[in-house]
Design a protein around this motif. Structure first.
Motif, short mmCIF file in Angstrom:
data_model
loop_
_atom_site.label_atom_id
_atom_site.label_comp_id
_atom_site.label_asym_id
_atom_site.label_seq_id
_atom_site.Cartn_x
_atom_site.Cartn_y
_atom_site.Cartn_z
N UNK A 1 0.64 -1.07 0.24
CA UNK A 1 0.27 -0.41 -0.15
C UNK A 1 0.61 1.61 -0.65
N UNK A 2 2.07 1.04 0.75
CA UNK A 2 2.93 2.76 0.66
C UNK A 2 3.16 3.21 -0.44
N UNK A 3 3.47 1.45 -1.76
CA UNK A 3 4.31 1.60 -2.56
C UNK A 3 2.61 1.97 -3.58
N UNK A 4 1.94 1.28 -3.72
CA UNK A 4 0.34 2.07 -4.11
C UNK A 4 0.25 3.47 -3.98
N UNK A 5 0.10 4.19 -2.89
CA UNK A 5 0.31 5.72 -3.29
C UNK A 5 2.06 5.99 -3.56
N UNK A 6 2.70 5.78 -2.62
CA UNK A 6 3.64 6.11 -3.79
C UNK A 6 3.52 6.61 -5.14
N UNK A 7 2.95 5.99 -5.52
CA UNK A 7 2.85 5.62 -7.28
C UNK A 7 1.93 7.26 -7.35
N UNK A 8 1.07 6.53 -6.40
CA UNK A 8 -0.01 8.11 -6.97
C UNK A 8 -0.18 8.96 -6.92
N UNK A 9 0.77 9.17 -5.62
CA UNK A 9 2.00 10.44 -5.78
C UNK A 9 3.10 10.50 -6.61
N UNK A 10 3.22 9.92 -7.63
CA UNK A 10 4.48 10.46 -9.14
C UNK A 10 3.29 10.26 -10.47
N UNK A 11 2.89 9.40 -10.42
CA UNK A 11 1.51 9.18 -11.77
C UNK A 11 0.72 10.49 -11.57
N UNK A 12 -0.10 10.50 -11.22
CA UNK A 12 -1.24 11.16 -10.77
C UNK A 12 -0.88 12.77 -10.29
N UNK A 13 0.09 13.46 -9.13
CA UNK A 13 0.23 13.82 -8.41
C UNK A 13 1.27 15.04 -8.68
N UNK A 14 2.19 14.17 -9.83
CA UNK A 14 2.92 15.20 -10.22
C UNK A 14 3.16 15.23 -11.55
N UNK A 15 3.39 13.96 -12.28
CA UNK A 15 3.20 13.63 -13.56
C UNK A 15 2.48 14.81 -14.08
N UNK A 16 1.19 13.86 -14.14
CA UNK A 16 -0.23 14.07 -14.92
C UNK A 16 0.27 15.35 -14.72
N UNK A 17 -0.16 16.55 -13.43
CA UNK A 17 -0.53 17.52 -13.10
C UNK A 17 0.86 19.43 -13.92
N UNK A 18 1.21 18.55 -14.90
CA UNK A 18 2.41 19.00 -15.75
C UNK A 18 1.46 18.57 -16.67
#
Lengths: 237, 316
Positions: A52-69
């Motif tokens: 779950x830590x990995x799932x959350x961290x993936x979310x931060x990277x994938x949707x939280x930062x990357x896609x906000x570009x």
């Protein structure tokens, strides 16, 4: 750049969707699935904790930062930045650094839930190793998010990154162990970067060093997705 | 038909005089096409340091593309751009240029003050944020979130972001589009304060009134070309010019020239053509002094046709 990075982190932590989906969901699901559907193997609480830590961290990277570009590009904020001495590469570095910093609260909160609520006890060295390991494990997904951010308009990028987040995290056995998958699905899962990313941390819990044969698959994905992100970035700027 | 009319700089693609690095902006032969559409069809423009220049033209005239090329956000297909004698990118890096462009949403989930400080930190010689906020009229908004601003407030914040690097050239692309009258007035008050410090301003607009009130030089642009360029007073005079035609036997050109508003007189036998900047006054005086004048016609001068065509209905 430091001031801008700080702003990037602060404003992301202010975003309600980010807190809810990227921090709230992993902690909530972790507690739900371990407390309500508990039992099973004795190391389930620890294993599911890193999943779950990995799932959350993936979310931060994938949707939280990357896609906000994509959002900043579509709505023209990057045009304003282009009028400052900040170069596109500097902007990308800030986004990467922000994603590294933003995955930290997710990882720590899920671990705290494991320690405080589920009584997960690990050697100090293991706790300390898990944090950088989960950071490393998140990197391919941050790269994927960046690739999406430089390829699509904002709504599309958001949708695609959320679909990929769930497909990869579920498919890679982060929501339920691959051991419970039917044979053919388990075979697919083992080819996914999410399974191989999780494997780095699961191996540590089992007392192995993190990098086994599967780490090669992970490394392959990491290189490929970084290359994809780099290509999309250069195309866009 | 658009009459090409040059009042000052430029003409047929050549620059008048020699431009040194003291000029804030030099564009030479700048061209840009998007597929089959020619957005900029060879623009030459030199702006000296300290000038306040309006780029005036209808929608689709090529103003935004010209501005984007000027600040280095788009590469021209042909031609050269220099700002203070250097490439736009370098001028931006040195913090000499600030700009408010179209389509530039503010970053959400940040306060105005945070945003200003973050951008200031990227600039080589930033102004204190409090000073910039006062100049742009956003002092009371520093703690406000960027997603909770009105259109006029957002635009003033974008103006503040453009000023924070302490630029000597300010470029504004239709900065008041979509703003109401009060927001417009507040915005231009900030620009006037900035220009009052002897700095250079170039702004695009399709409002004649804005160009008239703020600029000391107007560059008219249409279909990607500069069609007129001169001091605001000269351009304004173009806008009011009329031709008064009449039939008047034995006309005395010198006496006609003394009528109010008349700038030039042509007499061909009994046919008289007067050019006037105030056709109403000219007409009244003409009919009073010359009761024999008949077949009177008042026409917009050719240049006015061009001008009206250029500035469109929005300006009138």
């Amino acid at each position: 750049m430091g001031t801008y990075l700080l702003l990037e982190v602060r404003r992301t932590l202010r975003s309600v969707p980010f807190l809810l989906y990227t921090v709230g969901f992993p902690v909530g699901f972790y507690l739900l699935f371990t407390q309500v559907f508990g039992g099973g193997a004795s190391n389930w609480a620890a294993q599911y904790m890193v999943s779950m830590a990995l799932y959350g961290a993936m979310g931060a990277g994938l949707t939280g930062v990357g896609a906000r570009i994509a959002t900043e590009r579509t709505r023209g904020w990057t045009r304003t930045l282009a009028l400052t001495p900040l170069r596109p590469a500097g902007y990308l570095v800030i986004k990467l650094a922000a994603s590294v910093l933003l995955t930290l609260p997710v990882i720590l909160l899920v671990m705290l839930a494991g320690f405080a609520v589920n009584g997960v006890r690990l050697p100090v060295s293991t706790w300390l190793l898990l944090v950088p390991l989960l950071w490393l494990a998140t990197l391919p997904f941050t790269a994927l998010g960046i690739a999406i951010g430089y390829s699509a308009r904002d709504e599309v990028a958001n949708g695609v990154s959320i679909v990929l987040l769930f497909a990869l995290s579920i498919g890679g056995g982060l929501w339920m162990p691959v051991q419970l998958f039917p044979g053919w699905l388990a075979a697919v899962a083992k080819g996914l970067p999410s399974y191989r990313a999780g494997e780095l941390a699961w191996r540590v819990l089992d007392g192995h060093q993190p990098f086994g044969a599967g780490a090669l698959v992970f490394a392959g994905w990491l290189v490929a997705l970084l290359a994809l992100a780099g290509w999309r970035f250069r195309r866009a700027s | 038909m658009v009459v090409r009319h040059y009042l000052g700089y430029g003409g047929d693609g050549t620059l008048v005089g020699v431009s040194g690095s003291g000029d804030a902006v030099v564009l030479r032969g700048v061209r840009k096409r998007y597929g089959d559409v020619t957005a900029v069809a060879g623009v030459d423009l030199t702006i000296a340091a300290g000038e306040v220049v309006a780029l005036l033209g209808p929608n689709g005239a090529g103003k935004s593309t010209t501005v984007d090329i000027m600040v280095g956000l788009r590469a021209p297909d042909a031609g050269e751009v220099s700002l203070y004698g250097m490439a736009p990118r370098r001028a931006l890096d040195e913090g000499r240029v600030g700009a408010v462009l179209q389509a530039g949403a503010l970053l959400p989930n940040a306060t105005v003050g945070e945003l200003l400080r973050a951008i200031a930190a990227l600039q080589p010689h930033p102004l204190p944020v409090a000073e910039v906020a006062a100049a742009a009229g956003v002092s009371e908004l520093l703690r406000r979130r960027t997603d909770r601003l009105s259109g006029g407030q957002q635009q003033r914040v974008r103006f503040a972001l453009a000023l924070v690097g302490d630029p000597s050239l300010l470029v504004l692309d239709e900065p008041t589009a979509g703003l109401d009258v009060a927001a417009r007035r507040d915005f231009w008050a900030g620009v006037r304060r900035y220009a009052g410090q002897g700095r250079t301003v170039l702004f695009s607009t399709h409002y004649l009134e804005e160009a008239d009130e703020v600029a000391d030089r107007i560059v008219l642009i249409d279909r990607g070309r500069v069609v007129a360029d001169g001091p605001t007073t000269a351009i304004r005079a173009m806008g009011s010019a009329r031709q008064v035609r009449c039939t008047l036997p034995d006309a005395d050109p010198d006496a006609l020239r003394d009528l109010p508003g008349v700038s030039s007189v042509e007499v061909h036998g009994a046919a008289v053509v007067l050019r006037s900047n105030d056709s109403d006054a000219t007409l009244r005086a003409l009919l009073a002094a010359y009761p024999l004048a008949h077949d009177v016609e008042v026409n917009a001068a050719a240049l006015t046709d061009a001008f009206l065509e250029l500035t469109g209905a929005e300006a009138h």
